[in-house]
Write a protein that holds these residues in place. Structure first.
Motif, short mmCIF file in Angstrom:
data_model
loop_
_atom_site.label_atom_id
_atom_site.label_comp_id
_atom_site.label_asym_id
_atom_site.label_seq_id
_atom_site.Cartn_x
_atom_site.Cartn_y
_atom_site.Cartn_z
N VAL A 35 37.49 48.37 32.32
CA VAL A 35 38.10 47.74 33.50
C VAL A 35 38.99 46.60 33.02
O VAL A 35 38.60 45.84 32.13
N THR A 41 41.16 49.96 43.37
CA THR A 41 42.31 49.39 42.66
C THR A 41 43.57 50.01 43.26
O THR A 41 43.49 50.87 44.15
N ASN A 42 44.72 49.63 42.77
CA ASN A 42 45.97 50.21 43.25
C ASN A 42 46.09 51.68 42.92
O ASN A 42 46.88 52.40 43.53
N GLU A 96 43.21 43.41 41.80
CA GLU A 96 43.65 44.39 42.79
C GLU A 96 42.55 44.67 43.80
O GLU A 96 42.82 44.82 45.00
N CYS A 97 41.31 44.72 43.34
CA CYS A 97 40.18 44.95 44.25
C CYS A 97 40.08 43.84 45.29
O CYS A 97 39.84 44.11 46.47
N LYS A 137 43.45 42.91 35.70
CA LYS A 137 44.39 43.28 36.76
C LYS A 137 43.69 44.14 37.82
O LYS A 137 43.88 43.93 39.02
N GLU A 138 42.88 45.09 37.38
CA GLU A 138 42.16 45.94 38.33
C GLU A 138 41.21 45.12 39.20
O GLU A 138 41.08 45.38 40.41
#
Length: 104
Positions: A19, A56-57, A26-27, A22-23
């Motif tokens: 992970v 995430t995205n 995003e969450c 950035k993820e």
């Protein structure tokens, strides 16, 4: 809101859960801002640990655990739930429809 990732957490996210920071962010952006206290006695902290699930995205569902410190958030961990049952439990506890996060 500022996000804090200790070097230990960055390593754990990358090595154990694949992970990215950035993820995780995003969450927070993609979630419903419905957070729950972590009831596990082994995870008790001061201030308390909260958790939530969000995509995430790229629509990768993650469970994110964090501590609030004023306006900042200290990330403890983030990982993909091990079964759909975890997501179903979050939906139920959060009062989200069974189709979340795909449609609302």
């Amino acid at each position: 809101m500022g996000f804090n990732f200790s070097s230990h957490v960055i390593t754990k996210l990358q090595d154990d859960h694949d992970v990215t920071q950035k993820e995780v962010m995003e969450c927070f952006a993609n979630g419903e801002a419905i957070y729950f206290l972590d009831p596990n006695e082994d995870h008790q902290t001061d201030p308390p640990t909260f958790w939530f699930m969000a995509p995430t995205n790229r629509n990768r569902m993650l469970k994110v655990c964090f501590i609030r410190r004023g306006d900042d958030v200290d990330i403890k961990t983030a990982f993909e739930p091990t079964s759909d049952k975890h997501l179903d439990t979050y939906r139920q506890q959060a009062g989200l429809p069974s189709c979340w996060p795909n449609e609302e």
